[in-house]
Motif scaffolding. Sequence first.
Motif, mmCIF file in Angstrom:
data_model
loop_
_atom_site.group_PDB
_atom_site.id
_atom_site.type_symbol
_atom_site.label_atom_id
_atom_site.label_comp_id
_atom_site.label_asym_id
_atom_site.label_seq_id
_atom_site.Cartn_x
_atom_site.Cartn_y
_atom_site.Cartn_z
ATOM 1 N N LEU A 86 0.823 -1.202 0.000
ATOM 2 C CA LEU A 86 0.000 0.000 0.000
ATOM 3 C C LEU A 86 0.858 1.254 0.000
ATOM 4 C CD1 LEU A 86 -2.532 -1.151 2.753
ATOM 5 C CD2 LEU A 86 -2.948 -1.092 0.285
ATOM 6 N N PRO A 87 0.656 2.161 -0.958
ATOM 7 C CA PRO A 87 1.356 3.443 -0.925
ATOM 8 C C PRO A 87 0.876 4.276 0.258
ATOM 9 C CG PRO A 87 -0.306 3.439 -2.644
ATOM 10 C CD PRO A 87 -0.250 2.045 -2.103
ATOM 11 N N ILE A 88 1.691 5.254 0.635
ATOM 12 C CA ILE A 88 1.485 6.004 1.869
ATOM 13 C C ILE A 88 1.288 7.487 1.559
ATOM 14 C CG2 ILE A 88 2.582 6.689 4.058
ATOM 15 C CD1 ILE A 88 4.289 4.047 3.705
ATOM 16 N N ILE A 89 0.312 8.108 2.225
ATOM 17 C CA ILE A 89 0.127 9.559 2.179
ATOM 18 C C ILE A 89 0.257 10.090 3.605
ATOM 19 C CG2 ILE A 89 -1.390 11.481 1.627
ATOM 20 C CD1 ILE A 89 -2.880 9.632 -0.315
ATOM 21 N N VAL A 90 1.197 11.003 3.808
ATOM 22 C CA VAL A 90 1.312 11.707 5.091
ATOM 23 C C VAL A 90 0.657 13.072 4.907
ATOM 24 C CG1 VAL A 90 2.849 12.533 6.889
ATOM 25 C CG2 VAL A 90 3.472 10.507 5.564
ATOM 26 N N PHE A 91 -0.381 13.337 5.681
ATOM 27 C CA PHE A 91 -1.193 14.538 5.481
ATOM 28 C C PHE A 91 -0.997 15.532 6.615
ATOM 29 C CE2 PHE A 91 -4.970 17.175 5.882
ATOM 30 C CZ PHE A 91 -5.103 17.637 4.575
ATOM 31 N N SER A 92 -0.726 16.788 6.244
ATOM 32 C CA SER A 92 -0.542 17.871 7.203
ATOM 33 C C SER A 92 -1.771 18.775 7.205
ATOM 34 C CB SER A 92 0.707 18.686 6.828
ATOM 35 O OG SER A 92 0.914 19.747 7.735
ATOM 36 N N HIS A 93 -2.427 18.889 8.352
ATOM 37 C CA HIS A 93 -3.668 19.656 8.449
ATOM 38 C C HIS A 93 -3.414 21.155 8.455
ATOM 39 C CE1 HIS A 93 -2.968 20.692 12.704
ATOM 40 N NE2 HIS A 93 -2.716 19.425 12.963
ATOM 41 N N GLY A 94 -4.468 21.916 8.196
ATOM 42 C CA GLY A 94 -4.410 23.362 8.271
ATOM 43 C C GLY A 94 -4.386 23.841 9.706
ATOM 44 N N PHE A 95 -4.197 25.154 9.876
ATOM 45 C CA PHE A 95 -4.080 25.738 11.214
ATOM 46 C C PHE A 95 -5.269 25.365 12.093
ATOM 47 C CE2 PHE A 95 -5.173 29.236 14.127
ATOM 48 C CZ PHE A 95 -4.038 29.204 14.936
ATOM 49 N N GLY A 96 -4.963 24.873 13.297
ATOM 50 C CA GLY A 96 -5.982 24.598 14.300
ATOM 51 C C GLY A 96 -6.622 23.236 14.210
ATOM 52 N N TRP A 97 -6.448 22.550 13.081
ATOM 53 C CA TRP A 97 -7.108 21.254 12.917
ATOM 54 C C TRP A 97 -6.337 20.140 13.626
ATOM 55 C CZ3 TRP A 97 -11.857 19.998 11.063
ATOM 56 C CH2 TRP A 97 -12.601 21.043 10.522
ATOM 57 N N SER A 98 -6.618 18.907 13.313
ATOM 58 C CA SER A 98 -5.994 17.781 14.002
ATOM 59 C C SER A 98 -6.124 16.536 13.133
ATOM 60 C CB SER A 98 -6.675 17.528 15.356
ATOM 61 O OG SER A 98 -7.974 16.973 15.164
ATOM 62 N N VAL A 122 3.401 13.200 0.293
ATOM 63 C CA VAL A 122 2.931 14.110 1.329
ATOM 64 C C VAL A 122 1.828 14.968 0.738
ATOM 65 C CG1 VAL A 122 5.073 14.184 2.664
ATOM 66 C CG2 VAL A 122 4.716 15.820 0.800
ATOM 67 N N ALA A 123 0.916 15.374 1.594
ATOM 68 C CA ALA A 123 -0.180 16.242 1.181
ATOM 69 C C ALA A 123 -0.489 17.187 2.330
ATOM 70 C CB ALA A 123 -1.414 15.425 0.804
ATOM 71 N N GLY A 124 -1.163 18.285 2.004
ATOM 72 C CA GLY A 124 -1.532 19.220 3.056
ATOM 73 C C GLY A 124 -2.444 20.295 2.523
ATOM 74 N N HIS A 125 -3.127 20.963 3.454
ATOM 75 C CA HIS A 125 -4.039 22.046 3.116
ATOM 76 C C HIS A 125 -3.606 23.316 3.839
ATOM 77 C CE1 HIS A 125 -7.983 24.303 3.865
ATOM 78 N NE2 HIS A 125 -7.732 24.444 2.573
ATOM 79 N N SER A 126 -3.507 24.432 3.100
ATOM 80 C CA SER A 126 -3.212 25.736 3.681
ATOM 81 C C SER A 126 -1.847 25.708 4.374
ATOM 82 C CB SER A 126 -4.344 26.145 4.626
ATOM 83 O OG SER A 126 -4.254 27.493 5.006
ATOM 84 N N TRP A 127 -1.780 25.976 5.678
ATOM 85 C CA TRP A 127 -0.506 25.897 6.377
ATOM 86 C C TRP A 127 0.071 24.489 6.252
ATOM 87 C CZ3 TRP A 127 0.442 27.225 12.275
ATOM 88 C CH2 TRP A 127 1.819 27.417 12.476
ATOM 89 N N GLY A 128 -0.798 23.497 6.225
ATOM 90 C CA GLY A 128 -0.337 22.126 6.035
ATOM 91 C C GLY A 128 0.306 21.913 4.676
ATOM 92 N N ALA A 129 -0.192 22.606 3.653
ATOM 93 C CA ALA A 129 0.433 22.522 2.330
ATOM 94 C C ALA A 129 1.813 23.163 2.361
ATOM 95 C CB ALA A 129 -0.450 23.192 1.284
ATOM 96 N N GLN A 130 1.936 24.290 3.098
ATOM 97 C CA GLN A 130 3.247 24.912 3.251
ATOM 98 C C GLN A 130 4.200 23.949 3.954
ATOM 99 O OE1 GLN A 130 4.908 26.098 6.216
ATOM 100 N NE2 GLN A 130 6.511 27.253 5.196
ATOM 101 N N THR A 131 3.711 23.261 4.973
ATOM 102 C CA THR A 131 4.527 22.281 5.685
ATOM 103 C C THR A 131 4.973 21.169 4.743
ATOM 104 O OG1 THR A 131 3.277 22.767 7.709
ATOM 105 C CG2 THR A 131 4.591 20.748 7.679
ATOM 106 N N ALA A 132 4.017 20.611 4.012
ATOM 107 C CA ALA A 132 4.323 19.503 3.106
ATOM 108 C C ALA A 132 5.268 19.933 1.999
ATOM 109 C CB ALA A 132 3.027 18.947 2.517
#
Length: 308
Positions: free
Chosen positions: A44-56, A133-143
């Motif tokens: 199985l391929p892997i996605i590490v996801f980084s959430h946006g500010f305040g999420w979890s 890797v994937a992310g949304h908003s600040w999480g996208a900046q992190t990724a």
Amino acid sequence: MVMTNVAMSAPTPVVSMKPVVLSAPGRGEDLQVGVSAPAAAGDLPIIVFSHGFGWSMNGYAPLADFWAAHGFVVLQPTHLDSRTLGIPAEDPRTPRMWRFRIEDLKRVLDGLDVLEASVPGLSGRLDRSRIAVAGHSWGAQTASTLLGARVLDSDGVPGEDMSDPRVKAGVLLALPGLGDDLTPFAAENLPFMKPSFDNMITPALIVAGDHDQSALSTRGPDWFTDPYTYSPESKSLLTLFGAEHSLGGIPGYEVAETTDESFARVALIQRLTVAFLRSALHSGDTSWQAAATALREDPNPLGKLQSK
């Protein structure tokens, strides 16, 4: 229904475990991670996801559940800015919060053995050669830093290279653009929002909304297309018509941040991200080509796609 002519396997049952806790010396809090995976199948391929500010790790179910149901192991760390942790703004870690976020993603990659062993039935099923890797908003900046983006210092000099060779692809959702046009508040309080995409060489799909007006930039929605414009080749940009920062509801439906709820828009993101990652992580896979063709031929498209 959007993109009905794109082959998409039927969803499979998903198993989830959270929190799985990784030891994090020097962080002040051990790292909590949510794990979602198909109940069967291996490699199985892997996605590490980084959430946006305040999420979890509890957020972004429209994406995490869909990805897991279509063949990916999804790992969702809870960053220190999460509202679930309640860390006050005056905490001494706040200025380095963006660095802790990047370290969180790397800690997840370092802890794959622990995460795999913590979910019943998952042992031996992860394909460590296919990591995104994937992310949304600040999480996208992190990724994006794991893909090669760097943060410029006060003199405009690129900082440390924090890219990770284990990461083969990325999905960057509502990723902020260059730091030339930040509002005074952002320029003063968010110094990490001065990226350079010159060395972001890892293949990535960038998703932007053409109605996404950020309070952190004096520019319009085109700010979110900078990561595509100023990065090297092997990038694709999906611009969603009418989409605001939640891109139709990827953090979750009926939550305060979803100001532009659109089930069809989220469905398009779900399908396109799966197609992109399948093709990026599996040599010879034609899912992305088929998805791009379907969107281009759609008589009523929800967005436009360009690649370089």
